[in-house]
Design an enzyme around this catalytic site. Structure first.
Site, PDB file in Angstrom:
ATOM      1  N   ASP A 107       0.929  -1.304   0.014  1.00 30.62           N
ATOM      2  CA  ASP A 107       0.151  -0.031  -0.269  1.00 30.62           C
ATOM      3  C   ASP A 107       0.357   0.962  -0.083  1.00 30.62           C
ATOM      4  O   ASP A 107       0.679   1.962  -0.539  1.00 30.62           O
ATOM      5  CB  ASP A 107      -0.578  -0.049   0.837  1.00 30.62           C
ATOM      6  N   GLU A 130      -5.586   6.893   0.065  1.00 35.55           N
ATOM      7  CA  GLU A 130      -6.388   6.212   1.517  1.00 35.55           C
ATOM      8  C   GLU A 130      -4.811   6.167   1.990  1.00 35.55           C
ATOM      9  O   GLU A 130      -5.617   6.945   3.517  1.00 35.55           O
ATOM     10  CB  GLU A 130      -6.393   4.678   0.842  1.00 35.55           C
ATOM     11  N   ASP A 183      -6.450   4.623  -4.686  1.00 36.13           N
ATOM     12  CA  ASP A 183      -6.522   3.114  -4.003  1.00 36.13           C
ATOM     13  C   ASP A 183      -5.517   2.320  -4.007  1.00 36.13           C
ATOM     14  O   ASP A 183      -5.324   2.227  -4.632  1.00 36.13           O
ATOM     15  CB  ASP A 183      -7.529   2.505  -3.890  1.00 36.13           C
ATOM     16  N   ILE A 185      -3.533  -0.005  -3.090  1.00 33.74           N
ATOM     17  CA  ILE A 185      -4.263  -1.266  -2.910  1.00 33.74           C
ATOM     18  C   ILE A 185      -5.354  -1.701  -2.544  1.00 33.74           C
ATOM     19  O   ILE A 185      -6.160  -1.713  -1.161  1.00 33.74           O
ATOM     20  CB  ILE A 185      -3.408  -2.603  -1.448  1.00 33.74           C
ATOM     21  N   ASP A 186      -6.326  -2.105  -3.588  1.00 33.18           N
ATOM     22  CA  ASP A 186      -7.654  -1.695  -3.075  1.00 33.18           C
ATOM     23  C   ASP A 186      -8.442  -3.677  -2.587  1.00 33.18           C
ATOM     24  O   ASP A 186      -7.951  -4.071  -3.714  1.00 33.18           O
ATOM     25  CB  ASP A 186      -8.733  -0.951  -3.667  1.00 33.18           C
ATOM     26  N   THR A 188      -6.653  -4.457   0.396  1.00 31.83           N
ATOM     27  CA  THR A 188      -5.729  -4.956   0.955  1.00 31.83           C
ATOM     28  C   THR A 188      -5.767  -6.027   2.401  1.00 31.83           C
ATOM     29  O   THR A 188      -4.969  -6.891   1.907  1.00 31.83           O
ATOM     30  CB  THR A 188      -5.434  -4.111   1.992  1.00 31.83           C
ATOM     31  N   ASP A 324     -12.696   4.238  -3.070  1.00 37.28           N
ATOM     32  CA  ASP A 324     -12.568   2.988  -3.462  1.00 37.28           C
ATOM     33  C   ASP A 324     -13.983   2.650  -4.583  1.00 37.28           C
ATOM     34  O   ASP A 324     -14.446   1.960  -4.296  1.00 37.28           O
ATOM     35  CB  ASP A 324     -13.594   2.515  -2.590  1.00 37.28           C
TER      36      ASP A 324
END
Ligand code: AMP
Ligand code: MG
Length: 379
Positions: A107, A130, A183, A185-186, A188, A324
């Site tokens: 991330d 994020e 994001d 790493i959408d 995670t 998101d």
């Protein structure tokens, strides 16, 4: 046979291919004053009008020369490679943020790399993303900081930790007239399970998503999907053959045949309400469980038909975050689908990082949307 060959630079150009004609076209374009770019479809080949049967339209092409589109595609491909490398090479350690959600080396590293790319490409633009550097700075696990720096070093060998923090905080979540939302790493939790996740990037101008792009390394062998307002939704491989194909949502109109999608994490939805809705609409198959906006990609490519983000009974006041939803929403709309909140209202990206004017999400191929909203009104 005679062939008509023309060169087009912008989107909406068409490639028309006649069996057996490609070789002749390549030969002709050797002497052509403009560069031949087969991958991105900048030339046209038309068989003579007397042979209409052999025309095959290969598709309208996306304009990769457009600075923002080219940036989104290039930056996401690089980011996805980084995420994949971290997944392959590093032990999956996660920190827990204040809101109890996990955050990993990937991330931070992906957000830093994208923040840096944005700084170079569009120095005036801000990033509403994020993560922030405070969690990384504050961790007693120095190992995590070292891993972030180490993974960035592949792309930027002389990067310092202080620079990484600045790239992560680039734009400081400044919500203005024009910004990018990310994001890194959408999903995670999906990433930690080596399951579905997405790198999600969108350009928002005056509260409207103009470009939405998703890199999904574990979907369909690794794909990148980009939607441009008014120009359709396109998919290419993350690695391997270049070239884009246009995506369209499914034509399914029968709720009994609908393929339903929902979050993998049960606490991100409401399982009891989901059952009631399925019964009310007449959906027979159990939902497919999937993390992240990869679900939106599946809907756009027509291998899913309907998707609910219901409010968890544990967090009834949960509001969606812009990173998101922004990229995935345009992906769905440009593929011909429909996305609203649970009350049927359009998603409002003009209010801030939280979608305070909306509750949850329902997305569909369009055909099933009214039935879904009707069921939601009753349940
Ligand atoms: P998904 O994999 O579709 O559940 O989406 C992952 C996203 O869900 C994460 O990026 C979180 O921001 C978001 N999320 C976290 N908690 C919740 C919640 N209680 N309800 C809905 N979404 C959540
Ligand atoms: Mg997310």
């Amino acid at each position: 046979m005679l062939y008509q060959l023309s060169y087009a630079h912008h989107s909406n150009s068409r490639i028309v291919v006649c069996p057996g004609a490609e070789e002749q076209a390549k030969q002709r374009t050797t002497d052509h004053p403009n560069p031949l770019d087969l991958e991105f479809g900048v030339w046209n080949l038309k068989p003579a009008p007397s042979t209409p049967d052999c025309e095959k339209i290969m598709g309208t092409m996306i304009d990769l020369d457009h600075p923002e589109i080219g940036f989104a595609v290039g930056a996401l491909k690089e980011a996805a490679q980084l995420a994949k490398r971290i997944q392959r090479e590093m032990a999956p350690t996660a920190l827990t943020k204040e809101d109890k959600s996990p955050v990993t080396v990937a991330d931070f590293a992906v957000q830093a790399l994208l923040g840096r790319s944005l700084e170079m490409a569009f120095p005036e633009d801000t990033l509403v993303a994020e993560e922030d550097s405070a969690t990384l700075r504050g961790t007693p696990q120095q190992e995590i900081q070292n891993q972030v720096l180490e993974s960035i070093a592949h792309s930027v060998p002389d990067a310092t930790l202080e620079q990484v923090y600045q790239w992560i905080d680039r734009g400081g979540k400044e919500f203005g007239h024009r910004f990018w939302t990310l994001d890194p790493i959408d999903g995670t939790k999906g990433f930690l399970r080596n399951d579905q996740y997405a790198v999600a990037l969108a350009l928002v101008v005056k509260g409207e998503v103009q470009i939405g792009a998703l890199a999904c390394p574990n979907l369909g062998g690794g794909c990148l999907i980009i939607a441009v307002r008014g120009q359709g939704c396109w998919r290419t491989h993350l690695t391997g053959p270049e070239g884009f194909e246009e995506l369209r949502v499914s034509a399914c109109e029968d709720p009994a045949q609908a393929r339903l999608l929902r979050s993998f994490e049960a606490e991100h939805t409401n399982l009891g309400q989901m059952d009631e809705l399925m019964q009310a609409i007449g959906v027979s198959a159990q939902p497919v469980l999937m993390d992240s906006q990869a679900k939106y990609a599946v809907l756009a490519e027509g291998t899913g038909d309907l998707l609910f983000r219901l409010l968890s009974p544990t967090y009834p006041d949960y509001r969606e975050k812009i990173w998101d939803q922004a990229a995935g929403s345009l992906v769905i709309e440009e593929a011909g689908g429909r996305i609203t909140d649970l009350d049927g209202k359009g998603l409002d990206f003009s209010v801030g990082p939280l979608l305070t004017q909306n509750r949850g999400v329902v997305a569909s191929n369009g055909h099933l949307h009214e039935a879904a909203l009707k069921a939601l009104r009753a349940h």
